[in-house]
Design a protein around this motif. Structure first.
Motif, PDB file in Angstrom:
ATOM      1  N   GLN A 199       0.840  -1.199   0.000  1.00 13.84           N
ATOM      2  CA  GLN A 199       0.000   0.000   0.000  1.00 13.84           C
ATOM      3  C   GLN A 199       0.875   1.249   0.000  1.00 13.84           C
ATOM      4  OE1 GLN A 199      -3.460   0.240   2.500  1.00 13.84           O
ATOM      5  NE2 GLN A 199      -3.449  -1.962   2.910  1.00 13.84           N
ATOM      6  N   ASP A 200       0.498   2.234  -0.818  1.00 14.10           N
ATOM      7  CA  ASP A 200       1.253   3.478  -0.866  1.00 14.10           C
ATOM      8  C   ASP A 200       1.164   4.215   0.462  1.00 14.10           C
ATOM      9  OD1 ASP A 200       2.214   3.571  -3.598  1.00 14.10           O
ATOM     10  OD2 ASP A 200       0.123   3.814  -4.195  1.00 14.10           O
ATOM     11  N   VAL A 201       2.254   4.872   0.820  1.00 16.34           N
ATOM     12  CA  VAL A 201       2.244   5.750   1.983  1.00 16.34           C
ATOM     13  C   VAL A 201       1.666   7.088   1.538  1.00 16.34           C
ATOM     14  CG1 VAL A 201       3.626   6.883   3.747  1.00 16.34           C
ATOM     15  CG2 VAL A 201       4.230   4.579   2.987  1.00 16.34           C
ATOM     16  N   MET A 202       0.624   7.522   2.234  1.00  9.48           N
ATOM     17  CA  MET A 202      -0.109   8.713   1.825  1.00  9.48           C
ATOM     18  C   MET A 202      -0.036   9.790   2.904  1.00  9.48           C
ATOM     19  SD  MET A 202      -1.303   7.603  -1.098  1.00  9.48           S
ATOM     20  CE  MET A 202      -2.519   8.858  -1.539  1.00  9.48           C
ATOM     21  N   LEU A 203      -0.250  11.025   2.482  1.00  6.61           N
ATOM     22  CA  LEU A 203      -0.469  12.141   3.395  1.00  6.61           C
ATOM     23  C   LEU A 203      -1.970  12.388   3.429  1.00  6.61           C
ATOM     24  CD1 LEU A 203       2.331  14.626   2.257  1.00  6.61           C
ATOM     25  CD2 LEU A 203       2.325  13.215   4.314  1.00  6.61           C
ATOM     26  N   SER A 204      -2.584  12.074   4.549  1.00  4.90           N
ATOM     27  CA  SER A 204      -4.037  12.258   4.696  1.00  4.90           C
ATOM     28  C   SER A 204      -4.265  13.526   5.501  1.00  4.90           C
ATOM     29  CB  SER A 204      -4.658  11.043   5.386  1.00  4.90           C
ATOM     30  OG  SER A 204      -4.455   9.872   4.617  1.00  4.90           O
ATOM     31  N   MET A 205      -4.499  14.614   4.776  1.00  2.00           N
ATOM     32  CA  MET A 205      -4.549  15.936   5.393  1.00  2.00           C
ATOM     33  C   MET A 205      -5.975  16.418   5.595  1.00  2.00           C
ATOM     34  SD  MET A 205      -1.499  17.760   3.199  1.00  2.00           S
ATOM     35  CE  MET A 205      -1.876  16.860   1.701  1.00  2.00           C
ATOM     36  N   LYS A 206      -6.218  17.017   6.729  1.00  2.00           N
ATOM     37  CA  LYS A 206      -7.469  17.697   7.008  1.00  2.00           C
ATOM     38  C   LYS A 206      -7.145  19.132   7.360  1.00  2.00           C
ATOM     39  CE  LYS A 206     -10.027  13.669   8.695  1.00  2.00           C
ATOM     40  NZ  LYS A 206     -10.995  13.709   7.579  1.00  2.00           N
ATOM     41  N   GLY A 207      -7.938  20.061   6.838  1.00  2.00           N
ATOM     42  CA  GLY A 207      -7.638  21.452   7.112  1.00  2.00           C
ATOM     43  C   GLY A 207      -8.822  22.351   6.864  1.00  2.00           C
ATOM     44  N   MET A 208      -8.548  23.626   6.821  1.00  2.00           N
ATOM     45  CA  MET A 208      -9.598  24.610   6.600  1.00  2.00           C
ATOM     46  C   MET A 208      -9.085  25.724   5.704  1.00  2.00           C
ATOM     47  SD  MET A 208      -9.790  26.786  10.171  1.00  2.00           S
ATOM     48  CE  MET A 208     -10.871  27.990   9.393  1.00  2.00           C
ATOM     49  N   ALA A 209      -9.988  26.294   4.943  1.00  2.00           N
ATOM     50  CA  ALA A 209      -9.671  27.448   4.112  1.00  2.00           C
ATOM     51  C   ALA A 209      -9.980  28.706   4.927  1.00  2.00           C
ATOM     52  CB  ALA A 209     -10.494  27.421   2.828  1.00  2.00           C
ATOM     53  N   ARG A 210      -8.975  29.479   5.192  1.00  2.00           N
ATOM     54  CA  ARG A 210      -9.137  30.703   5.966  1.00  2.00           C
ATOM     55  C   ARG A 210      -9.144  31.897   5.026  1.00  2.00           C
ATOM     56  NH1 ARG A 210      -4.216  33.319   8.904  1.00  2.00           N
ATOM     57  NH2 ARG A 210      -5.260  35.052   7.866  1.00  2.00           N
ATOM     58  N   VAL A 211      -9.460  33.056   5.558  1.00  2.00           N
ATOM     59  CA  VAL A 211      -9.401  34.271   4.764  1.00  2.00           C
ATOM     60  C   VAL A 211      -7.976  34.465   4.258  1.00  2.00           C
ATOM     61  CG1 VAL A 211      -8.938  35.711   6.796  1.00  2.00           C
ATOM     62  CG2 VAL A 211      -9.943  36.753   4.745  1.00  2.00           C
ATOM     63  N   GLY A 212      -7.829  34.967   3.025  1.00  2.00           N
ATOM     64  CA  GLY A 212      -6.505  35.181   2.463  1.00  2.00           C
ATOM     65  C   GLY A 212      -5.690  36.173   3.261  1.00  2.00           C
ATOM     66  N   LEU A 213      -4.379  36.117   3.104  1.00  2.00           N
ATOM     67  CA  LEU A 213      -3.490  36.978   3.886  1.00  2.00           C
ATOM     68  C   LEU A 213      -3.704  38.456   3.588  1.00  2.00           C
ATOM     69  CD1 LEU A 213      -0.212  34.854   3.743  1.00  2.00           C
ATOM     70  CD2 LEU A 213      -2.048  34.839   5.445  1.00  2.00           C
ATOM     71  N   SER A 214      -4.304  38.752   2.438  1.00  2.00           N
ATOM     72  CA  SER A 214      -4.632  40.145   2.103  1.00  2.00           C
ATOM     73  C   SER A 214      -6.139  40.369   2.089  1.00  2.00           C
ATOM     74  CB  SER A 214      -4.034  40.514   0.739  1.00  2.00           C
ATOM     75  OG  SER A 214      -2.623  40.416   0.749  1.00  2.00           O
ATOM     76  N   GLY A 215      -6.859  39.504   2.782  1.00  2.00           N
ATOM     77  CA  GLY A 215      -8.305  39.655   2.887  1.00  2.00           C
ATOM     78  C   GLY A 215      -9.099  39.015   1.767  1.00  2.00           C
TER      79      GLY A 215
END
Length: 398
Positions: A373-389
């Motif tokens: 089985q391939d080694v995977m990066l299983s990422m969970k995250g969130m989209a925040r407001v951009g650094l310039s708004g």
């Protein structure tokens, strides 16, 4: 003799409301394509606590009404889904005019140079998708994503690998229509029509897309779900009670469903370097938007009067292959340094683009799940407001 056959044919007709909770008296209805639906006016009940000497229950009493439900779909280029996207983002698509200017494409440097005018004052930003046209080589008449505005005359781009070097004359570009997160409610009246019954339907009004999910994976059709919340429902037993009675209902779209294998001509990311064409090998992506609506319940009204809009929360799940390049993502889970992610979907039906200016992820250390089985990066995250708004999520359509 009554018809004993069961009903299994459902049609969803909808129209955009100009006043929340009120069906417009004019205009055509559209037809929604879907894979399943669960729209419902579901009562909330409590059991009476009255004590009877005969030991019988006094029954239950309706104390409220939830007008809500999900609509699941396969993503295809069509106006119906675009209207529901507007509802989910509380905004409308914004357009820009076509611009005629001589353009030069350098596919090695991934740069487009304009002969006149100024990219920095063209009301374009990183992540925007522009549609190129007028080149002699047809492979260059395609949408591309702006990855950097280098100078007044030069931009960097991410585009199809089939593009070639060319100095164009009389060429044009036009930014795709752009949808950002806003604060303007976009509501719909929806009628669920049981087409194999005799003039039977259920009407839902004030329907707002409080949630939106989108799932992209290799080898699969791109699917999604809208979660609707409304403020009124009623049952139509006769033609005169149907909100579509005497109105034109436009036929559903016939465009082809996007798939995650061949309908994504490019993906751009800054996860492992500068924002641009990425070798960040993503196998699947899931986006979940939640407007965190709160029902406004008032005395004297069974269903909610309206909904209070909360923070637009966008969760992202990514599954990526672990390799030397993606190893550079590991420190970001501790620093929570955001990175950009943009991709485009394109088939014979049309184009959608998506841009997330600041994605923060967390994940467990990569591990072996088992033999072969391939080694995977299983990422969970969130989209925040951009650094310039910038809007945490931007959607484009051609």
């Amino acid at each position: 003799m009554a018809n004993s056959a069961s009903s299994n044919l459902v049609k969803l007709a909808f129209i955009k409301e100009t006043t929340y909770g009120e069906t417009p008296v004019a205009g055509n209805f559209s037809t929604a394509r879907f894979t399943s639906e669960a729209l419902s006016g579901s009562p909330n009940t409590v059991e009476s606590k009255q004590i009877r000497v005969d030991r019988m229950s006094s029954g239950q009493i309706v104390t409220g009404l939830d007008v809500q439900g999900q609509l699941s779909f396969e993503l295809a280029k069509e106006a119906a889904l675009e209207g529901f996207m507007e509802s989910a983002l509380y905004n409308t698509f914004q357009t820009q005019a076509l611009v005629t200017v001589d353009l030069e494409i350098d596919v090695v440097a991934k740069e487009i140079t304009r002969a006149t005018g100024d990219w920095t004052t063209a009301s374009l930003v990183k992540g925007d998708i522009i549609n190129l046209a007028g080149f002699s080589n047809a492979v260059n008449n395609v949408p591309v994503m702006i990855t950097e505005i280098v100078s007044a005359t030069v931009i960097k781009f991410s585009g199809s690998v089939t593009m070639v070097d060319e100095v164009g004359t009389g060429t044009t570009y036009k930014r795709l229509d752009k949808l950002t997160i806003g604060t303007s409610k976009q509501s719909y009246s929806i009628e669920k029509i049981f087409t194999d019954l005799t003039t039977k339907a259920i009407n839902y009004k004030g329907m707002v897309a409080g949630t939106m999910d989108l799932n992209v994976a290799y080898g699969e059709l791109i699917t999604g779900t809208f979660g609707f919340f409304g403020n009124e429902t009623n049952v139509a037993d006769t033609a005169g009670e149907m909100i579509t009675n005497g109105r034109t209902i436009n036929a559903p779209a016939t465009t082809q469903t996007f798939n995650g294998s061949i309908d994504m001509p490019y993906l751009a990311s800054s996860a492992i370097g500068a924002f641009g064409p990425s070798n960040f090998s993503i196998k699947s992506l899931a986006l979940k938007l939640d407007n965190q609506l709160t029902a406004q319940t008032v005395i004297g009204r069974t269903a909610p009067r309206d909904y209070t809009t909360g923070t637009c929360k966008i969760d992202i799940d990514l599954s990526a292959y672990l390799d030397d390049s993606s190893w550079a993502v590991l420190p970001k889970k501790l620093t929570q340094e955001p990175f950009e992610l943009g991709f485009m979907l394109k088939n014979s039906g049309g184009v959608y683009g998506f841009y997330i200016p600041a994605l923060q992820v967390s994940f467990d250390d990569p591990n072996s799940a088992g033999q072969n089985q391939d080694v995977m990066l299983s990422m969970k995250g969130m989209a925040r407001v951009g650094l310039s708004g910038e809007s945490a999520l931007v959607i484009y359509k051609l």
